[in-house]
Motif scaffolding. Sequence first.
Motif, mmCIF file in Angstrom:
data_model
loop_
_atom_site.group_PDB
_atom_site.id
_atom_site.type_symbol
_atom_site.label_atom_id
_atom_site.label_comp_id
_atom_site.label_asym_id
_atom_site.label_seq_id
_atom_site.Cartn_x
_atom_site.Cartn_y
_atom_site.Cartn_z
ATOM 1 N N SER A 150 -0.373 -8.816 -1.471
ATOM 2 C CA SER A 150 -0.371 -9.778 -0.367
ATOM 3 C C SER A 150 0.683 -9.432 0.672
ATOM 4 O O SER A 150 0.932 -10.210 1.588
ATOM 5 N N GLY A 151 1.300 -8.264 0.513
ATOM 6 C CA GLY A 151 2.337 -7.845 1.446
ATOM 7 C C GLY A 151 1.767 -7.232 2.717
ATOM 8 O O GLY A 151 0.588 -6.857 2.775
ATOM 9 N N VAL A 152 2.601 -7.144 3.738
ATOM 10 C CA VAL A 152 2.187 -6.589 5.018
ATOM 11 C C VAL A 152 3.161 -5.485 5.424
ATOM 12 O O VAL A 152 4.269 -5.363 4.891
ATOM 13 N N MET A 153 2.724 -4.692 6.403
ATOM 14 C CA MET A 153 3.569 -3.652 6.986
ATOM 15 C C MET A 153 3.836 -4.041 8.434
ATOM 16 O O MET A 153 2.963 -4.600 9.105
ATOM 17 N N VAL A 154 5.046 -3.761 8.931
ATOM 18 C CA VAL A 154 5.369 -4.085 10.311
ATOM 19 C C VAL A 154 5.772 -2.811 11.053
ATOM 20 O O VAL A 154 6.255 -1.843 10.447
ATOM 21 N N GLY A 155 5.576 -2.827 12.364
ATOM 22 C CA GLY A 155 5.933 -1.689 13.189
ATOM 23 C C GLY A 155 7.436 -1.506 13.300
ATOM 24 O O GLY A 155 8.217 -2.443 13.137
ATOM 25 N N ALA A 156 7.842 -0.278 13.613
ATOM 26 C CA ALA A 156 9.262 0.068 13.619
ATOM 27 C C ALA A 156 10.055 -0.749 14.632
ATOM 28 O O ALA A 156 11.164 -1.208 14.341
ATOM 29 N N LEU A 157 9.513 -0.938 15.822
ATOM 30 C CA LEU A 157 10.259 -1.651 16.859
ATOM 31 C C LEU A 157 10.325 -3.149 16.589
ATOM 32 O O LEU A 157 11.321 -3.802 16.898
ATOM 33 N N LEU A 158 9.262 -3.698 16.009
ATOM 34 C CA LEU A 158 9.294 -5.103 15.601
ATOM 35 C C LEU A 158 10.330 -5.296 14.505
ATOM 36 O O LEU A 158 11.076 -6.288 14.495
ATOM 37 N N ALA A 159 10.394 -4.339 13.586
ATOM 38 C CA ALA A 159 11.381 -4.411 12.508
ATOM 39 C C ALA A 159 12.799 -4.317 13.060
ATOM 40 O O ALA A 159 13.703 -5.049 12.624
ATOM 41 N N GLY A 167 10.992 -6.022 1.756
ATOM 42 C CA GLY A 167 11.500 -7.163 1.001
ATOM 43 C C GLY A 167 11.748 -8.382 1.862
ATOM 44 O O GLY A 167 11.906 -9.491 1.332
ATOM 45 N N SER A 168 11.804 -8.218 3.198
ATOM 46 C CA SER A 168 12.006 -9.362 4.089
ATOM 47 C C SER A 168 10.797 -10.292 4.024
ATOM 48 O O SER A 168 9.672 -9.867 3.728
ATOM 49 N N ARG A 178 5.501 -11.233 2.412
ATOM 50 C CA ARG A 178 6.585 -10.277 2.213
ATOM 51 C C ARG A 178 6.285 -8.979 2.953
ATOM 52 O O ARG A 178 5.145 -8.497 2.941
ATOM 53 N N VAL A 179 7.296 -8.432 3.586
ATOM 54 C CA VAL A 179 7.173 -7.121 4.233
ATOM 55 C C VAL A 179 7.358 -6.052 3.162
ATOM 56 O O VAL A 179 8.413 -5.965 2.524
ATOM 57 N N VAL A 180 6.310 -5.247 2.928
ATOM 58 C CA VAL A 180 6.402 -4.210 1.896
ATOM 59 C C VAL A 180 6.743 -2.845 2.481
ATOM 60 O O VAL A 180 7.197 -1.951 1.759
ATOM 61 N N GLY A 181 6.530 -2.672 3.793
ATOM 62 C CA GLY A 181 6.803 -1.369 4.388
ATOM 63 C C GLY A 181 7.028 -1.461 5.887
ATOM 64 O O GLY A 181 6.610 -2.416 6.533
ATOM 65 N N ILE A 182 7.705 -0.452 6.422
ATOM 66 C CA ILE A 182 7.948 -0.321 7.860
ATOM 67 C C ILE A 182 7.227 0.927 8.338
ATOM 68 O O ILE A 182 7.449 2.028 7.807
ATOM 69 N N ALA A 183 6.339 0.767 9.338
ATOM 70 C CA ALA A 183 5.621 1.918 9.886
ATOM 71 C C ALA A 183 6.542 2.700 10.807
ATOM 72 O O ALA A 183 7.323 2.130 11.573
ATOM 73 N N ALA A 184 6.466 4.020 10.740
ATOM 74 C CA ALA A 184 7.289 4.869 11.605
ATOM 75 C C ALA A 184 6.894 4.670 13.063
ATOM 76 O O ALA A 184 5.735 4.386 13.374
ATOM 77 N N GLU A 185 7.877 4.797 13.935
ATOM 78 C CA GLU A 185 7.606 4.642 15.374
ATOM 79 C C GLU A 185 6.585 5.678 15.816
ATOM 80 O O GLU A 185 6.703 6.865 15.531
ATOM 81 N N ARG A 186 5.570 5.207 16.556
ATOM 82 C CA ARG A 186 4.455 6.088 16.889
ATOM 83 C C ARG A 186 4.162 6.128 18.385
ATOM 84 O O ARG A 186 3.611 7.077 18.894
#
Length: 404
Positions: A150-159, A167-168, A178-186
């Motif tokens: 049920s976790g999501v990934m967020v973009g680098a700049l939003l993070a 874990g946020s 829950r944020v499970v990952g941060i996507a690299a800036e693209r």
Amino acid sequence: MTDGYRTILASLAVRNLRRHAVRSSLATVGIVIGVIAVASLGIMGSSLSALFGGLVSDVSDTVLVTPHLAASSGDPFDPRNTLASRLSERDVAEIEKAVGQNRVIPMIRASERVTVGDTGGYTQVYVLPAEDIPFLLEKEAGLYPQTTSSGVMVGALLADEFDLHPGSRIEVGGENVRVVGIAAERGMGIDINPDYAVIVTEAWYAGRHDEQGYSQVVVKVGDLDEVGEVKAAIEQQLNRREEEVDVLDSREILEIYYETSDAISVFLIGIGAVSLFVASVSILNVMIISVTERTREIGLMRSIGAEKREVMVMFLYESLILGIAGSVVGGLVSVVVGYYVTASVAGFLTGFVAADGGTAILSPAAIGYIVFGVLFGIAASVIAGLYPAWKAAQQSPIEALRYE
């Protein structure tokens, strides 16, 4: 006319400009503003073109399939294409059949309210099959969302903006996740712009929304030489009876970008040229006043043997000096103005201030706009001085000496 005589005429022109320093300065300021307008707006247009090219240059292997609308232009960035329209599961299956072994990634674009602590706002949400997320995005930290998670990934700049990390906890659409990952800036692209977005799995989204169908389908072509063939195959498969989808490859979208940015550049330079034209009218007015005030001086020069050409050259020197002074100062100032304008526009378009503005302003195209603005300013000043100089040269010595 000897070099010494030209020097005398030039010194007379400088002397007259100094005698009327305030009037000369105001005319010069007009040229400065005009050159700044031409050069800095040209730089901004050039930088926009470079920025647009950078947005899609890294996805040259992409074919984008979107629903066709009666009002659609086929441009995925056309506001008319934001109307609700979807590609069905059947459409996706037809696309997969048409493209063979190439990767097909169906995608839903949505907007959800995201809240972090006491701060909230709407942001883009990309819905993707869990297995396609690693193929389309690189991760900076944490894990990719899984189908069963049920976790999501967020973009680098939003993070970065909200100091998020794996874990946020954030709220997406009113649900705490829950944020499970941060996507690299693209950066921006024709397929996905994740830096200020939230990325969720299709299973996660389907469990919370009744929405059916996909916003677009991204096809990643393994061999760049086959992009045209893949595009044609999709159109043949889905648009046989009627036009159901619009199919664009990254090269076409890049061409749309360039055509748009070129039109913007021409428009911006036109605005600057109008400013410079107004400034040249100011010089014309100053020169006419100068000729009127110096009528007796002109008569005296003619009576002691000065030729018409020499009188004309003296007044042309005045307009040339004004043009050179204003254009050089305007060119130097436009470097600074163009930099900050370009950086601001780049920040607005990409959601952050990058170094693109600084790079673009030092490009040959940007330097060319500065040189063009300076030369344009000098030429406009000289042209503005032609009529007053001709009028001064045509005066009769006797009539000029009698002028009160």
